[in-house]
Design an enzyme around this catalytic site. Structure first.
Site, PDB file in Angstrom:
ATOM      1  N   VAL A   1      27.476  32.081  37.976  1.00 45.93           N
ATOM      2  CA  VAL A   1      28.808  32.674  38.081  1.00 45.93           C
ATOM      3  C   VAL A   1      29.670  32.041  36.996  1.00 45.93           C
ATOM      4  O   VAL A   1      29.696  30.807  36.860  1.00 45.93           O
ATOM      5  CB  VAL A   1      29.438  32.426  39.462  1.00 45.93           C
ATOM      6  CG1 VAL A   1      30.861  32.970  39.509  1.00 45.93           C
ATOM      7  CG2 VAL A   1      28.591  33.053  40.561  1.00 45.93           C
ATOM      8  N   PHE A   2      30.366  32.870  36.210  1.00 51.46           N
ATOM      9  CA  PHE A   2      31.244  32.365  35.149  1.00 51.46           C
ATOM     10  C   PHE A   2      32.671  32.305  35.672  1.00 51.46           C
ATOM     11  O   PHE A   2      33.207  33.294  36.172  1.00 51.46           O
ATOM     12  CB  PHE A   2      31.189  33.256  33.913  1.00 51.46           C
ATOM     13  CG  PHE A   2      32.099  32.806  32.799  1.00 51.46           C
ATOM     14  CD1 PHE A   2      31.759  31.724  32.000  1.00 51.46           C
ATOM     15  CD2 PHE A   2      33.297  33.466  32.550  1.00 51.46           C
ATOM     16  CE1 PHE A   2      32.591  31.293  30.975  1.00 51.46           C
ATOM     17  CE2 PHE A   2      34.137  33.056  31.520  1.00 51.46           C
ATOM     18  CZ  PHE A   2      33.786  31.968  30.735  1.00 51.46           C
ATOM     19  N   GLY A   3      33.290  31.134  35.565  1.00 56.73           N
ATOM     20  CA  GLY A   3      34.680  30.954  35.958  1.00 56.73           C
ATOM     21  C   GLY A   3      35.574  30.795  34.755  1.00 56.73           C
ATOM     22  O   GLY A   3      35.256  30.022  33.848  1.00 56.73           O
TER      23      GLY A   3
ATOM     24  N   GLY B   1      39.195  30.891  35.473  1.00 57.48           N
ATOM     25  CA  GLY B   1      40.477  30.533  36.073  1.00 57.48           C
ATOM     26  C   GLY B   1      40.279  29.370  37.016  1.00 57.48           C
ATOM     27  O   GLY B   1      39.782  28.307  36.631  1.00 57.48           O
ATOM     28  N   SER B   2      40.633  29.567  38.288  1.00 55.35           N
ATOM     29  CA  SER B   2      40.539  28.468  39.247  1.00 55.35           C
ATOM     30  C   SER B   2      39.110  28.033  39.513  1.00 55.35           C
ATOM     31  O   SER B   2      38.871  26.882  39.915  1.00 55.35           O
ATOM     32  CB  SER B   2      41.214  28.871  40.564  1.00 55.35           C
ATOM     33  OG  SER B   2      40.567  29.978  41.156  1.00 55.35           O
TER      34      SER B   2
ATOM     35  N   GLU C   1      37.525  36.289  45.857  1.00 53.00           N
ATOM     36  CA  GLU C   1      37.889  37.146  44.728  1.00 53.00           C
ATOM     37  C   GLU C   1      38.141  38.589  45.179  1.00 53.00           C
ATOM     38  O   GLU C   1      37.982  39.514  44.389  1.00 53.00           O
ATOM     39  CB  GLU C   1      36.765  37.113  43.684  1.00 53.00           C
ATOM     40  CG  GLU C   1      36.336  35.717  43.248  1.00 53.00           C
ATOM     41  CD  GLU C   1      37.437  34.985  42.486  1.00 53.00           C
ATOM     42  OE1 GLU C   1      38.267  35.661  41.844  1.00 53.00           O
ATOM     43  OE2 GLU C   1      37.467  33.741  42.544  1.00 53.00           O
TER      44      GLU C   1
END
Length: 262
Positions: free
Chosen positions: A59-61, A63-64, A142
């Site tokens: 999973v690419f983050g 932001g938070s 999300e």
């Protein structure tokens, strides 16, 4: 939310601060390419490809999730970046950093030719059952983000091959699917909204400050993000948070234009 979130070689800046952190809207090929990317990305939300997105191990983050993934992971890739997307504070937050009456602003991604966005990629840990539990958690967290995309994630601009591919959650401008989309606004207006918004997860400003701190920890120079942070701190009469360096971008071979926003 960089002016170009870092720019990889052979491209020209396409972003205008005065247009609300958009890719510059031209009638030529760059604009048509952006429109095509937007249409392609939004079509995923309505197609069977969405189920394929959940098969991604990472999973690419942007932001938070960078500093607070909230789930168990077996591998972390940081710093890393994705191409063709730029980070923008265009998503309204009514459940975390604001309320329905006074929404906050959080980041989403906008297709932008030549842009790169820095973040972190996490490999979801566990067996199939645990992975499903993590996806369920991410879907809850999300839930205001209507698009699931799979993106190549890079760590080195000298390589044409991505380091991994990853699931990413994006809030699109399709208000039928994403009613909390706010869109672009003048930087001062965005700063005031962030400075004054508070939600169940806390003040909107803390979200911004944490993101800026993550970029500094990665040694990524993000001039527009830091400018927005400075404006919010000025509104709240808070001290500044220091400078940043170009180490990560230089190490990855990705030139970062540190010019002031126009």
């Amino acid at each position: 939310m960089s002016r170009y979130c870092g720019r990889h070689p052979g491209t020209r800046p396409l972003v205008s601060v005065h247009s609300g952190f958009r890719c510059a809207r031209h009638s030529g090929r760059a604009y048509q390419h952006t429109l095509a990317m937007t249409a392609s990305a939004q079509s995923l939300h309505h197609g069977v490809a969405q189920s394929e997105a959940y098969k991604s191990e990472y999973v690419f983050g942007f932001g938070s999730l960078i500093g607070n993934p909230g789930f168990e992971y077996s591998d972390k890739v940081e710093p890393c970046y994705i191409k063709g997307w730029r980070r923008v504070f265009w998503q309204g937050s009514t459940d975390h950093r604001g309320t329905p009456e006074a929404p906050g602003r959080t980041v989403t991604l906008e297709p932008c030719e030549g842009a790169v966005t820095w973040g972190a990629a996490y490999k979801i840990a566990g067996d199939a059952e645990q992975r499903q539990e993590t996806i369920t958690y991410l879907e809850w967290r999300e839930k205001q983000y209507d698009l699931r995309e799979v993106v190549p994630v890079f760590t080195d601009a000298s390589s044409s091959q991505p380091h991994v591919t990853a699931l990413v959650y994006i809030a699109t401008s399709d208000r039928s699917a994403n009613p909390n989309y706010l869109g672009p606004a003048p930087l001062d207006d965005i700063a005031l909204q962030i400075a004054t918004s508070v939600g169940p997860s806390g003040p909107n400003r803390d979200y911004l400050f944490a993101l800026a701190a993550s970029m500094r920890r990665m040694n990524v120079q993000d001039e527009e993000l830091f400018l927005l942070e400075a404006k919010v701190r000025a509104l709240l009469d808070l001290p500044g948070n220091g400078g940043s360096s170009l180490t990560a971008a230089a190490a990855a071979g990705v030139p970062i234009d540190s010019s002031e926003p126009s």
